[in-house]
Design a protein around this motif. Structure first.
Motif, PDB file in Angstrom:
ATOM      1  N   ASN A  32       8.558 102.216 -39.362  1.00 21.53           N
ATOM      2  CA  ASN A  32       8.037 101.315 -38.410  1.00 21.53           C
ATOM      3  C   ASN A  32       7.956 101.794 -37.093  1.00 21.53           C
ATOM      4  OD1 ASN A  32       8.057  98.369 -37.018  1.00 21.53           O
ATOM      5  ND2 ASN A  32       9.579  99.418 -35.881  1.00 21.53           N
ATOM      6  N   ASN A  33       8.975 102.877 -36.810  1.00 17.20           N
ATOM      7  CA  ASN A  33       8.995 103.488 -35.350  1.00 17.20           C
ATOM      8  C   ASN A  33       7.778 104.531 -35.430  1.00 17.20           C
ATOM      9  OD1 ASN A  33      11.276 102.081 -35.182  1.00 17.20           O
ATOM     10  ND2 ASN A  33      12.687 103.784 -34.970  1.00 17.20           N
ATOM     11  N   VAL A  47       4.441 102.392 -35.132  1.00 18.13           N
ATOM     12  CA  VAL A  47       4.044 102.257 -33.892  1.00 18.13           C
ATOM     13  C   VAL A  47       3.669 103.396 -32.855  1.00 18.13           C
ATOM     14  CG1 VAL A  47       5.152 101.279 -31.504  1.00 18.13           C
ATOM     15  CG2 VAL A  47       5.607 100.109 -34.024  1.00 18.13           C
ATOM     16  N   PRO A  69       0.304  97.655 -34.153  1.00 20.29           N
ATOM     17  CA  PRO A  69       0.749  98.122 -32.908  1.00 20.29           C
ATOM     18  C   PRO A  69      -0.189  97.779 -31.716  1.00 20.29           C
ATOM     19  CG  PRO A  69       0.888 100.031 -34.515  1.00 20.29           C
ATOM     20  CD  PRO A  69       0.057  99.020 -35.082  1.00 20.29           C
ATOM     21  N   CYS A 101       6.527  94.302 -33.542  1.00 18.82           N
ATOM     22  CA  CYS A 101       6.874  95.365 -34.711  1.00 18.82           C
ATOM     23  C   CYS A 101       8.325  94.825 -35.618  1.00 18.82           C
ATOM     24  CB  CYS A 101       7.482  96.676 -34.047  1.00 18.82           C
ATOM     25  SG  CYS A 101       8.729  96.822 -33.213  1.00 18.82           S
ATOM     26  N   LYS A 128       6.600  88.882 -29.986  1.00 23.45           N
ATOM     27  CA  LYS A 128       7.512  90.371 -29.502  1.00 23.45           C
ATOM     28  C   LYS A 128       8.600  90.181 -28.631  1.00 23.45           C
ATOM     29  CE  LYS A 128       4.503  91.519 -25.733  1.00 23.45           C
ATOM     30  NZ  LYS A 128       5.330  91.849 -24.799  1.00 23.45           N
ATOM     31  N   CYS A 155       8.535  98.963 -29.315  1.00 26.15           N
ATOM     32  CA  CYS A 155       7.111  98.684 -28.944  1.00 26.15           C
ATOM     33  C   CYS A 155       6.788  97.966 -27.588  1.00 26.15           C
ATOM     34  CB  CYS A 155       6.460  97.826 -30.199  1.00 26.15           C
ATOM     35  SG  CYS A 155       7.022  95.983 -29.924  1.00 26.15           S
TER      36      CYS A 155
END
Length: 275
Positions: free
Chosen positions: A150-151, A154, A177, A182, A249, A256
């Motif tokens: 995920n990181n 993004v 992104p 996320c 979000k 993110c």
């Protein structure tokens, strides 16, 4: 919600006669054109885990005519894997799963290129694994590898399809992104009681979810129809219930929140998202 479309940035290859015949039935879909199919051929997907979810997604991406896939999955095949991992074969027990996965894909569609890594997804290898990739399939059975993926997605502006199952239940949501939340927005903390090999699996449930992952990947890669944005799909096959929840979000997300959600985020690779 304004619609989002994918625009080509680079040369898209032609299809050979066998590829055209292979995809003839899906090109009968309303509004699914040769250009959609060419975009799929020009695309590369990273599959993080080729078990019940990722392996099923890989099969249907290959059958649909994706150009290339990158597999990362550590370890050898065991008998207990065989109730769900349909890329595998019984006579391959005790051997590398990614090697058998590559063989199976080549048997299904020899026009698909497959790179394999008998490795876990880690901070050390993630940039290598995502190099040249247009989409990532998150299918590892632990929080640590999913968060690394995920990181990195993004950070690199790569779409990621996040899905998981437990018993008869499962969920799925898309991470774009700069457009959607996320993984960290929805799940900022790990479940301390989760065990990587300690949850029940009915193979058909993981297979169904893998199929949905491949559908969403095809829509995102080609611009065909509308991918699920800012929503989480939850299902319970024990009751055969499907529900959608809005996904938001977090303004304080460590991963993110620095992205501008007022402007479309350009995706690295072949396509741009424009809203």
């Amino acid at each position: 919600m304004e619609s989002c479309v994918l625009e080509t940035k680079e040369f898209v290859p032609e299809l050979n006669p066998i590829e055209l015949e292979r995809c003839r039935r899906q090109m009968m879909l309303p509004d699914f054109t040769l250009e959609h199919q060419k975009k799929l051929k020009a695309s590369t997907a990273f599959i993080a885990g080729i078990g019940g979810l990722g392996g099923t997604a890989a099969i249907y991406l290959a059958a649909a005519g994706i150009g290339k896939m990158v597999f990362a999955h550590y370890g050898n095949l065991t008998i207990s894997n065989m109730n769900r991992q349909i890329l595998m074969k019984h006579d391959w027990i005790g051997k590398s799963r990614v090697m058998q996965g590559k063989k199976t894909i080549e048997e299904i569609n020899p026009d698909v290129e497959v790179d394999i890594y008998d490795e876990r997804t880690s901070e050390d290898n993630i940039d290598k694994l995502l190099s040249g990739v247009q989409i990532a399939i998150s299918a590892r059975p632990n929080f640590h590898e999913r968060r690394i993926l995920n990181n990195a997605c993004v950070r690199h502006g790569i779409p990621m399809i996040e899905a998981a199952m437990n018993g008869m239940e499962g969920y799925l949501f898309n991470i774009i992104p700069g457009i959607t939340p996320c993984l960290n927005c929805l799940y900022p903390e790990d479940n301390p009681e989760w065990e990587e090999l300690g949850f029940p699996v009915l193979g058909a449930v993981s297979g169904m979810l893998g199929c949905i992952m491949s559908i969403e990947a095809i829509k995102i890669l080609t611009g065909y129809k509308e991918p699920m944005l800012n929503k989480l799909l939850y299902f319970d096959t024990g009751r055969m219930e499907f529900k959608e929840f809005m996904a938001y979000k977090r303004e304080d997300c460590d991963i993110c929140s620095h992205l501008s959600f007022s402007e479309p985020q350009i995706l690295r690779g072949l396509y741009d998202y424009t809203c």
